[in-house]
Write an enzyme that holds these catalytic residues in place. Structure first.
Site, PDB file in Angstrom:
ATOM      1  N   SER A 320      52.525  99.239  52.156  1.00 65.38           N
ATOM      2  CA  SER A 320      51.004  99.796  52.176  1.00 65.38           C
ATOM      3  C   SER A 320      50.512  99.910  50.932  1.00 65.38           C
ATOM      4  O   SER A 320      50.049  99.188  50.298  1.00 65.38           O
ATOM      5  CB  SER A 320      51.251 101.067  52.883  1.00 65.38           C
ATOM      6  OG  SER A 320      49.850 101.506  53.530  1.00 65.38           O
ATOM      7  N   ASP A 331      46.892  90.614  40.395  1.00 62.96           N
ATOM      8  CA  ASP A 331      45.841  89.788  40.206  1.00 62.96           C
ATOM      9  C   ASP A 331      44.967  89.882  39.033  1.00 62.96           C
ATOM     10  O   ASP A 331      44.388  89.088  38.703  1.00 62.96           O
ATOM     11  CB  ASP A 331      44.905  90.242  41.387  1.00 62.96           C
ATOM     12  CG  ASP A 331      45.474  89.197  42.887  1.00 62.96           C
ATOM     13  OD1 ASP A 331      46.222  88.871  42.825  1.00 62.96           O
ATOM     14  OD2 ASP A 331      44.727  89.708  43.850  1.00 62.96           O
ATOM     15  N   LYS A 345      53.292  95.470  54.732  1.00 66.68           N
ATOM     16  CA  LYS A 345      52.405  96.399  55.655  1.00 66.68           C
ATOM     17  C   LYS A 345      50.984  96.796  55.155  1.00 66.68           C
ATOM     18  O   LYS A 345      50.801  97.351  54.352  1.00 66.68           O
ATOM     19  CB  LYS A 345      53.274  98.042  55.578  1.00 66.68           C
ATOM     20  CG  LYS A 345      52.680  98.722  56.924  1.00 66.68           C
ATOM     21  CD  LYS A 345      51.613  99.370  56.481  1.00 66.68           C
ATOM     22  CE  LYS A 345      50.997 100.337  57.484  1.00 66.68           C
ATOM     23  NZ  LYS A 345      49.859 101.322  57.257  1.00 66.68           N
TER      24      LYS A 345
END
Length: 466
Positions: A320, A331, A345
């Site tokens: 999560s 990224d 998740k």
């Protein structure tokens, strides 16, 4: 819709309720050799009219069931049946269980000071136990002699298997400060069956820290972020500042941010954590039905630690909010991600208060990284994969001793040139101990710093990811 939304990732376990299958309009019910068409849904049909059926069913149960029933529990179970048809992270929390969620978010509660997980055992007999994964320093459990790796087989005399799920067991362990709770505790034995012992612990007010920081030496620090509670980002920044002070004249050369076993927490804290290390650009996007963009969180200029080289640790229990942080730093090429593929998740749960203390926790959107990678079910793949079991190169010669082990080896002399490392490992690597994933992260950070010192490519604010 605001990005500062609760993920509810602390909650694990739960039960699936089996519900009946409803036939839609236009289907055929077969009777022998002939088919009877199902009634066409009238134009003025309202699904809420079916609530009359629920009311009739509840009344019949209340009047005719063989024993008296608790109507409130039946209604709660019915709502639970509704969300059981949805994804596993949407759930209904009665008032008592909703209270646990609020306590986890706030990071403080009355308890015994340990972190546990459910475990199925087959030896010496089939049973369910709680395994102690962490003991909070200075808490009641530590003072009672509880250690990481111990097993709890019963709480208040009830076997763990009698509890409905992990949440129910945790609810029994927690309580008002000053009250007592008893456990049947077992310490794994090297040989034979461990001897159980019963301990009684007085509950205390537990203000669980979100961050545990360790200075490793050589300007490198290790910060474990346990969860994303309301103060997580602030505690993390303070911890890094403390390690910088400890580093002294060496300065803070790099940080290992440890998100292993971090099941998540508040989304706004995940955003704030990334904002500490990134100066610009998107951090996370949330998309709803049909992939429609609902919200995008972006970094603000002036991240407090945007120039510190960074390695990030994840494992299969990182979930999560942890995956939001890992995906964003990856990224942005801001951190080298080390470890195992994360849990996957990537859904957002919003809590809806129902008025009596109960909460409907409902999945409303999905997480996407800055590069629009979907986290849900995919997880975050590390740049450097280091599992718990490291494969050995099949053609290696483990019996071959190094040159330095020979009793007549030629000892090195510097002759005025820079000295090379005399030991097998540096101070920081030694401080990482037997933790293979942490050692790998430290070694990569050191390699990055050595490359910079030799005049190689510099990462600048992009940190240690090369």
């Amino acid at each position: 819709m605001s990005a500062r939304r609760r993920t509810g990732s602390w909650l694990r376990g739960g039960a699936l309720l089996l519900t009946g299958v409803v036939l839609g309009a236009g289907l055929m019910v077969l009777r022998g050799a002939e088919a009877e068409p199902v009634k066409v849904t009238p134009v003025d049909y309202s699904r809420y009219r079916k609530l009359d059926l629920f009311g009739r069913g509840l009344a019949i149960i209340e009047q005719h069931y063989v024993r008296p029933v608790d109507s409130e529990r039946l209604i709660y179970a019915a709502i639970g049946g509704l969300v059981a048809e949805l994804d596993p992270h949407s759930e209904f929390l009665p008032p008592g269980e909703a209270k646990l969620l609020r306590e986890d978010i706030e990071g403080s509660f009355g308890g015994v000071g340990m972190v546990v997980v459910l475990q199925q055992q087959t030896q010496p007999q089939a049973r369910v136990v709680l395994e102690v994964r962490e003991v909070i320093a200075g808490g009641p459990a530590m003072h009672a002699g509880v250690k990481v790796g111990d097993f709890i087989s019963a709480i208040e005399g009830k076997p763990i298997g009698h509890f409905f799920d992990l949440r129910r067991a945790i609810a029994t362990m927690r309580g008002a400060p000053g009250t007592k709770v008893s456990f049947t505790l077992e310490t794994p034995a090297a040989k034979g069956t461990p001897m159980p012992r019963t301990i009684t612990v007085k509950r205390e007010f537990i203000d669980s820290p979100a961050v545990v920081a360790t200075y490793l030496g050589e300007g490198l620090g290790h910060v474990r972020l346990r969860d994303f509670s309301e103060t997580a980002a602030h505690e993390l920044s303070e911890a890094i500042a403390g390690m910088k002070k400890t580093a002294g004249k060496d300065g803070l050369q790099g940080v290992v941010l440890d998100l292993r076993d971090n099941g998540g927490g508040l989304l706004d804290q995940a955003v704030a954590v990334v904002d500490l290390f990134v100066d610009e650009g998107p951090i996370v996007r949330t998309r709803g039905r049909m992939g429609n963009l609902l919200d995008e969180s972006r970094a603000l200029p002036g991240g407090a630690w945007s120039r510190v080289p960074l390695a990030l640790l994840i494992n299969k229990a990182s979930a999560s909010a942890s995956e939001v942080v890992a995906g964003a730093l990856q990224d942005h090429r801001r951190a080298l991600v080390v470890g195992e593929r994360s849990y996957g998740k990537g859904s957002v749960q919003a809590p809806f208060e129902l008025g009596d203390g109960s909460v409907l926790k409902l999945t409303i959107s999905l997480y996407y990284t800055p590069n629009d990678r979907l986290i849900q079910a995919s997880g975050i793949q590390p740049d450097v994969v280091v599992g718990t079991k490291l494969p050995v190169y099949k053609d290696s010669l483990p019996e071959l001793e190094p040159e330095r082990a020979h009793p007549r080896h030629l000892r090195p002399e510097n002759f005025g040139y820079p000295a090379s490392a005399q030991g097998d490992e540096s101070q920081a690597v030694q401080a990482a101990g037997e933790d293979a994933q942490l050692r790998a992260a430290v070694q990569h950070l050191r390699g990055h710093l050595q490359l910079q010192s030799r005049g190689g490519p510099r990462g600048g604010s992009r940190g240690a990811r090369g």
